[in-house]
Write a protein that holds these residues in place. Structure first.
Motif, PDB file in Angstrom:
ATOM      1  N   PRO A  31      -8.581 -11.307 -14.284  1.00  0.00           N
ATOM      2  CA  PRO A  31      -9.778 -11.998 -14.790  1.00  0.00           C
ATOM      3  C   PRO A  31      -9.669 -13.523 -14.788  1.00  0.00           C
ATOM      4  CG  PRO A  31      -9.259 -10.124 -16.179  1.00  0.00           C
ATOM      5  CD  PRO A  31      -8.129 -10.256 -15.191  1.00  0.00           C
ATOM      6  N   ASP A  32      -8.497 -14.056 -15.057  1.00  0.00           N
ATOM      7  CA  ASP A  32      -8.322 -15.512 -15.055  1.00  0.00           C
ATOM      8  C   ASP A  32      -7.721 -16.015 -13.737  1.00  0.00           C
ATOM      9  OD1 ASP A  32      -5.774 -14.463 -15.398  1.00  0.00           O
ATOM     10  OD2 ASP A  32      -5.184 -15.950 -16.888  1.00  0.00           O
ATOM     11  N   GLY A  33      -7.809 -15.198 -12.705  1.00  0.00           N
ATOM     12  CA  GLY A  33      -7.189 -15.536 -11.423  1.00  0.00           C
ATOM     13  C   GLY A  33      -7.747 -16.779 -10.764  1.00  0.00           C
ATOM     14  N   LEU A  34      -9.063 -16.990 -10.863  1.00  0.00           N
ATOM     15  CA  LEU A  34      -9.646 -18.185 -10.239  1.00  0.00           C
ATOM     16  C   LEU A  34      -9.132 -19.454 -10.910  1.00  0.00           C
ATOM     17  CD1 LEU A  34     -11.484 -19.481  -8.168  1.00  0.00           C
ATOM     18  CD2 LEU A  34     -13.393 -19.187  -9.769  1.00  0.00           C
ATOM     19  N   GLN A  35      -9.049 -19.458 -12.218  1.00  0.00           N
ATOM     20  CA  GLN A  35      -8.523 -20.627 -12.930  1.00  0.00           C
ATOM     21  C   GLN A  35      -7.057 -20.856 -12.565  1.00  0.00           C
ATOM     22  OE1 GLN A  35     -10.108 -18.059 -14.568  1.00  0.00           O
ATOM     23  NE2 GLN A  35     -12.081 -19.057 -14.875  1.00  0.00           N
ATOM     24  N   ARG A  36      -6.296 -19.785 -12.484  1.00  0.00           N
ATOM     25  CA  ARG A  36      -4.892 -19.912 -12.092  1.00  0.00           C
ATOM     26  C   ARG A  36      -4.771 -20.435 -10.667  1.00  0.00           C
ATOM     27  NH1 ARG A  36      -1.588 -14.670 -14.323  1.00  0.00           N
ATOM     28  NH2 ARG A  36      -1.915 -15.023 -16.542  1.00  0.00           N
ATOM     29  N   ALA A  37      -5.628 -19.940  -9.785  1.00  0.00           N
ATOM     30  CA  ALA A  37      -5.608 -20.396  -8.398  1.00  0.00           C
ATOM     31  C   ALA A  37      -5.967 -21.880  -8.317  1.00  0.00           C
ATOM     32  CB  ALA A  37      -6.578 -19.571  -7.555  1.00  0.00           C
ATOM     33  N   GLU A  38      -6.952 -22.305  -9.075  1.00  0.00           N
ATOM     34  CA  GLU A  38      -7.331 -23.716  -9.062  1.00  0.00           C
ATOM     35  C   GLU A  38      -6.188 -24.599  -9.548  1.00  0.00           C
ATOM     36  OE1 GLU A  38     -11.008 -23.530 -11.263  1.00  0.00           O
ATOM     37  OE2 GLU A  38     -12.157 -23.183  -9.419  1.00  0.00           O
ATOM     38  N   ARG A  39      -5.447 -24.142 -10.557  1.00  0.00           N
ATOM     39  CA  ARG A  39      -4.271 -24.900 -11.013  1.00  0.00           C
ATOM     40  C   ARG A  39      -3.208 -24.958  -9.918  1.00  0.00           C
ATOM     41  NH1 ARG A  39      -5.284 -22.178 -15.976  1.00  0.00           N
ATOM     42  NH2 ARG A  39      -3.634 -20.675 -15.534  1.00  0.00           N
ATOM     43  N   ALA A  40      -3.005 -23.839  -9.228  1.00  0.00           N
ATOM     44  CA  ALA A  40      -2.025 -23.818  -8.136  1.00  0.00           C
ATOM     45  C   ALA A  40      -2.425 -24.779  -7.026  1.00  0.00           C
ATOM     46  CB  ALA A  40      -1.864 -22.392  -7.590  1.00  0.00           C
ATOM     47  N   PHE A  41      -3.708 -24.798  -6.661  1.00  0.00           N
ATOM     48  CA  PHE A  41      -4.182 -25.716  -5.625  1.00  0.00           C
ATOM     49  C   PHE A  41      -3.995 -27.162  -6.064  1.00  0.00           C
ATOM     50  CE2 PHE A  41      -5.784 -22.157  -3.403  1.00  0.00           C
ATOM     51  CZ  PHE A  41      -6.240 -22.550  -2.164  1.00  0.00           C
ATOM     52  N   ALA A  42      -4.264 -27.453  -7.329  1.00  0.00           N
ATOM     53  CA  ALA A  42      -4.080 -28.826  -7.823  1.00  0.00           C
ATOM     54  C   ALA A  42      -2.620 -29.235  -7.709  1.00  0.00           C
ATOM     55  CB  ALA A  42      -4.559 -28.943  -9.265  1.00  0.00           C
ATOM     56  N   ARG A  43      -1.716 -28.350  -8.079  1.00  0.00           N
ATOM     57  CA  ARG A  43      -0.288 -28.662  -7.967  1.00  0.00           C
ATOM     58  C   ARG A  43       0.128 -28.762  -6.507  1.00  0.00           C
ATOM     59  NH1 ARG A  43       3.369 -24.943 -10.981  1.00  0.00           N
ATOM     60  NH2 ARG A  43       4.854 -26.606 -10.610  1.00  0.00           N
ATOM     61  N   PHE A  44      -0.407 -27.890  -5.652  1.00  0.00           N
ATOM     62  CA  PHE A  44      -0.119 -27.945  -4.220  1.00  0.00           C
ATOM     63  C   PHE A  44      -0.572 -29.288  -3.650  1.00  0.00           C
ATOM     64  CE2 PHE A  44      -1.491 -27.581   0.156  1.00  0.00           C
ATOM     65  CZ  PHE A  44      -0.380 -27.028   0.772  1.00  0.00           C
ATOM     66  N   ASN A  45      -1.802 -29.692  -3.965  1.00  0.00           N
ATOM     67  CA  ASN A  45      -2.336 -30.964  -3.460  1.00  0.00           C
ATOM     68  C   ASN A  45      -1.490 -32.141  -3.922  1.00  0.00           C
ATOM     69  OD1 ASN A  45      -4.508 -29.845  -2.014  1.00  0.00           O
ATOM     70  ND2 ASN A  45      -5.796 -29.812  -3.836  1.00  0.00           N
ATOM     71  N   ALA A  46      -1.053 -32.120  -5.177  1.00  0.00           N
ATOM     72  CA  ALA A  46      -0.216 -33.210  -5.699  1.00  0.00           C
ATOM     73  C   ALA A  46       1.128 -33.240  -4.981  1.00  0.00           C
ATOM     74  CB  ALA A  46      -0.024 -33.057  -7.208  1.00  0.00           C
ATOM     75  N   ALA A  47       1.726 -32.064  -4.786  1.00  0.00           N
ATOM     76  CA  ALA A  47       3.013 -32.007  -4.087  1.00  0.00           C
ATOM     77  C   ALA A  47       2.860 -32.457  -2.643  1.00  0.00           C
ATOM     78  CB  ALA A  47       3.588 -30.594  -4.148  1.00  0.00           C
ATOM     79  N   ALA A  48       1.779 -32.024  -1.991  1.00  0.00           N
ATOM     80  CA  ALA A  48       1.550 -32.424  -0.600  1.00  0.00           C
ATOM     81  C   ALA A  48       1.400 -33.932  -0.502  1.00  0.00           C
ATOM     82  CB  ALA A  48       0.304 -31.723  -0.059  1.00  0.00           C
ATOM     83  N   SER A  49       0.665 -34.524  -1.431  1.00  0.00           N
ATOM     84  CA  SER A  49       0.491 -35.980  -1.430  1.00  0.00           C
ATOM     85  C   SER A  49       1.831 -36.684  -1.575  1.00  0.00           C
ATOM     86  CB  SER A  49      -0.448 -36.385  -2.569  1.00  0.00           C
ATOM     87  OG  SER A  49      -0.628 -37.774  -2.566  1.00  0.00           O
TER      88      SER A  49
END
Length: 166
Positions: free
Chosen positions: A62-80
């Motif tokens: 149920p909270d998968g989209l929120q978790r995914a959005e957090r993962a993408f934010a961390r991915f984007n920060a790491a990629a930067s």
């Protein structure tokens, strides 16, 4: 069964990469830390997706989209950070390790790759996912970027990540 699916994917995909000319050429040149993140994210993400299919028929919690959005934010920060010219080898190694070795939902690279694989599969079909895996990780990410342009509700790759998918 989900662990078996995950590990069988790694084994089979590894054999494929060793024999495919495009992958041999890709691994034949030095890759940047950012490119290593893309490769690891694709590989682990698809394996995570296969596990998700086995465990939950591809459905997120149920909270998968929120978790995914957090993962993408961390991915984007790491990629930067990995794209920064002054990044140290030690810091790059730490970011790459953390992208895949934290607890399940904290492994931002694996979760980002899982969401990308799931979206390609569910929107474009299994054949499109297979095609995206035949090429380099950049193609896998570009396919998702195209899906993002169609649906602005998807967890987003940063413009910086998209610009660097050459």
């Amino acid at each position: 069964l989900s662990v078996v699916a995950h590990e069988v994917f790694h084994a089979a995909y590894g054999v494929y990469k060793e024999s495919a000319p495009e992958w041999r050429a890709y691994y034949g040149v030095s890759r940047s830390p950012f490119e290593e993140l893309l490769d690891l994210t694709q590989n682990e993400g698809v394996a995570y997706y296969l596990s998700l299919i086995q465990q939950a028929r591809g459905h997120l919690p149920p909270d998968g989209l929120q978790r995914a959005e957090r993962a993408f934010a961390r991915f984007n920060a790491a990629a930067s950070e990995l794209l920064s010219p002054g990044i140290s080898h030690a810091r790059a190694s730490t970011l790459l390790r953390e992208s895949n070795t934290a607890q399940y939902w904290e492994s931002y690279g694996s979760i980002t790759g899982m969401i990308i694989a799931r979206q390609i599969d569910q929107t474009l079909g299994r054949g499109a996912l297979v095609e995206a895996l035949k090429g380099t990780p950049q193609g896998f990410f570009r396919t998702y970027a195209d899906l993002m342009r169609r649906d602005n509700g998807l967890p987003a790759l940063s413009p910086e990540v998209i610009r660097n998918l050459r």
